[in-house]
Enzyme design. Structure first.
Site, mmCIF file in Angstrom:
data_model
loop_
_atom_site.group_PDB
_atom_site.id
_atom_site.type_symbol
_atom_site.label_atom_id
_atom_site.label_comp_id
_atom_site.label_asym_id
_atom_site.label_seq_id
_atom_site.Cartn_x
_atom_site.Cartn_y
_atom_site.Cartn_z
ATOM 1 N N CYS A 1 0.841 -1.193 0.000
ATOM 2 C CA CYS A 1 0.000 0.000 0.000
ATOM 3 C C CYS A 1 0.881 1.250 0.000
ATOM 4 C CB CYS A 1 -0.901 -0.011 1.229
ATOM 5 S SG CYS A 1 -1.890 1.492 1.433
ATOM 6 N N CYS B 1 0.905 5.121 3.351
ATOM 7 C CA CYS B 1 1.856 5.578 4.369
ATOM 8 C C CYS B 1 3.276 5.483 3.828
ATOM 9 C CB CYS B 1 1.743 4.731 5.639
ATOM 10 S SG CYS B 1 0.179 4.893 6.527
ATOM 11 N N CYS C 1 -6.665 -1.558 7.689
ATOM 12 C CA CYS C 1 -5.915 -0.310 7.573
ATOM 13 C C CYS C 1 -5.887 0.341 8.949
ATOM 14 C CB CYS C 1 -6.555 0.622 6.546
ATOM 15 S SG CYS C 1 -5.668 2.188 6.376
ATOM 16 N N GLN D 1 -10.796 18.654 9.069
ATOM 17 C CA GLN D 1 -9.486 18.059 9.283
ATOM 18 C C GLN D 1 -9.590 16.539 9.382
ATOM 19 O OE1 GLN D 1 -6.759 19.434 8.889
ATOM 20 N NE2 GLN D 1 -6.823 21.577 9.503
ATOM 21 N N PHE E 1 -9.766 32.370 5.120
ATOM 22 C CA PHE E 1 -9.983 30.976 4.701
ATOM 23 C C PHE E 1 -10.714 30.228 5.825
ATOM 24 C CE2 PHE E 1 -6.042 32.533 2.790
ATOM 25 C CZ PHE E 1 -6.216 32.266 1.444
ATOM 26 N N GLU F 1 -14.053 33.491 3.259
ATOM 27 C CA GLU F 1 -13.853 32.184 2.623
ATOM 28 C C GLU F 1 -14.208 32.304 1.144
ATOM 29 O OE1 GLU F 1 -13.502 28.542 1.297
ATOM 30 O OE2 GLU F 1 -12.866 28.976 3.343
ATOM 31 N N ASN G 1 -12.717 35.885 -3.238
ATOM 32 C CA ASN G 1 -11.594 35.162 -3.823
ATOM 33 C C ASN G 1 -10.307 35.645 -3.164
ATOM 34 O OD1 ASN G 1 -9.602 33.963 -5.316
ATOM 35 N ND2 ASN G 1 -10.379 34.613 -7.312
ATOM 36 N N CYS H 1 -0.568 23.879 5.674
ATOM 37 C CA CYS H 1 -0.466 22.465 5.299
ATOM 38 C C CYS H 1 0.581 22.264 4.208
ATOM 39 C CB CYS H 1 -1.826 21.917 4.860
ATOM 40 S SG CYS H 1 -2.577 22.792 3.472
#
EC number: 2.1.1.190
Length: 473
Positions: free
Chosen positions: A81, A84, A163, A271, A300, A321, A349, A403
């Site tokens: 897989c 990960c 999993c 999240q 955001f 947003e 935007n 992120c």
């Protein structure tokens, strides 16, 4: 010319969790499965003038941080897989690697060094992934259905029976899901199942390319009743997602410390890791330290994940947003939590924010910025352009949740060197254990320089330009 069977000393990990080594002639070698400090041989699969790439083939000296993977489907074997990348590395060492990636990106791309490092946010390494997109593949020749992530470096679906990064109940359900799809009339027209779990509800979104028969709908209902899951259907794009049957409990997550409950739909962004999200929200609120008289802007804002907790502390919070749908959902969530009076929301935007627009919509005591992977370049650039403009007072503090360390570094360079802020703290958030994904949080404070125009002729360091490059290994 060096031999592919030379013994190499692994120096570090890159952003894909590959070991990085150098041959005697200086050529860089990226080695899947190798860890820093190990002495290895590599089976080379790609050769370029400046670098090679391959897979660990022999190990002479093992790292003390190497551990036994917690999933039988993880590894370098055929069919492994690809979900990960770091299960062979101790979880604490994974966090340390991500911290180094964050620091390296801030310095090399943004020429920014935080004044202090925040304590890493981390939690359970297993059962954390409450959101996932599982591919489905019916294999007629073998008479089987595969449900899971893709194989490493392949478009094929891994043959998974469990999993452990998924909630235990969902992991245990994978064999039954395979049997369910195999029994359905449309089994070769069902490409995907998306998981979206809340505090009380596990929702599964079935993507179907043809209308479901009455028999298939009945099979889904029977499975849902037996396994305690709520079925949603997606016949076309995300806007077509709907419940198989109305009624039943609502999909939602909570932030207990702030008395907030957030209903959401499976297509809404939430999240992946709810336990880490709770800690992250609390950390962000404490770092921003909103006062009872202050106005906060949440850029955001999404569903209001940070907006509503901040509204428990500040006089007013304005969430902005890009999606009108999410803005409406945020308004509904604010009202449901008794926070409509001191929250407001707008759709805009944010990737085309001008300095003039920021002048009218960004005036606040503090900012919370939580952009997608693309970052907040337009926002940071406009903040820099407004430096010293008459009638503009920049926020006293900015908390930036990221992120993507590359776009954070790019934006941090603008905020520090051109807008006149200080990067007082930064640290990693291990939102995705066992993966190479780096989530982080950075804190910027207004300096005296931010209140006056940038001196004419003042040299600025060479910063990463828009668009941001890939993150630095």
């Amino acid at each position: 010319m060096s031999s592919g069977m030379d013994w190499l000393q692994v120096e570090s990990l890159d952003l894909e969790a590959q070991g990085v080594a150098h041959r005697a002639d200086g050529k860089v070698v990226f080695i899947e499965g190798a860890l820093p400090g190990e002495t290895v041989q590599v089976q080379v699969s790609r050769r370029k003038n400046q670098w090679e790439q391959g897979v660990l083939s022999a190990l002479a000296r093992e790292s003390s941080q190497r551990v036994r993977p917690g999933c039988p489907h993880f590894g370098l074997h055929a069919g492994a897989c690809g979900g990960c990348k770091m299960q062979h590395l101790h979880p604490a060492a994974q966090v340390a690697v991500k911290q180094r990636v964050l620091e390296d990106n801030l310095w090399h791309l943004g020429k920014v060094k935080p004044e202090r490092l925040l304590r890493p946010i981390h939690g359970p390494a297993w059962g954390y992934r409450w959101r996932a997109r599982l591919s489905v593949r019916y294999v007629p020749k073998k008479g089987v259905v595969l449900v899971g992530f893709h194989e490493r470096k392949s478009r094929y679906v891994a043959d998974m029976l469990e999993c452990p990064v998924l909630p235990a109940k969902v992991s245990a359900m994978l064999p039954a899901l395979r049997e369910l799809i195999g029994a359905m009339e449309q089994r070769d027209r069902l490409p995907q199942i998306e998981l979206a779990a809340g505090d009380e509800v596990i929702a599964l979104v079935l993507r179907h390319l043809e209308p479901l028969s009455a028999g298939d709908a009945a099979r889904l209902r029977a499975f849902g009743a037996e396994h305690g899951v709520q079925w949603w259907l997606q016949p076309k794009g995300p806007e077509t997602v709907h419940r198989l049957d109305e009624g039943g409990p609502q999909l939602a997550y909570s932030l207990p410390e702030y008395g907030v409950t957030m209903p959401f739909k499976p297509t809404d962004f939430t999240q992946v890791n709810p336990q880490i999200n709770r800690v992250l929200v609390d950390r962000a609120v404490r770092l921003l330290a909103p006062q009872p008289h202050e106005r906060i802007v949440d850029w955001f804002c999404g569903l209001g994940n940070f907006t509503l907790p901040l509204a428990r502390r500040a006089a007013a919070v304005h969430g902005i947003e890009g999606s009108e749908t999410l803005v409406q959902r945020a308004r509904e969530n604010a009202a449901a939590n008794g926070l409509a009076a001191n929250t407001s929301f707008a759709a805009r935007n944010l990737f085309e924010m001008s300095a003039d627009e920021l002048m009218t919509s960004g005036a606040a005591d503090a900012w919370l910025v939580d952009p997608p992977r693309e970052g907040a370049f337009a926002l940071a650039k406009s903040l820099a352009e407004l430096r010293g403009r008459e009638g503009w007072t920049p926020p006293r503090r900015i908390v930036y949740v990221s992120c993507n360390p590359a776009t954070l570094a790019r934006d941090a360079g603008l905020i520090v060197h051109l807008a006149g802020f200080r990067c007082v703290a930064a640290g990693v958030v291990n939102m995705f254990p066992h993966t190479a994904h780096v989530e982080s949080i950075a804190v910027f404070e207004r300096s005296e320089a931010a209140l006056s125009p940038r001196p004419v002729g003042e040299a600025a360091p060479e910063l990463a330009a828009e668009p941001a490059p890939d993150a630095v290994a």
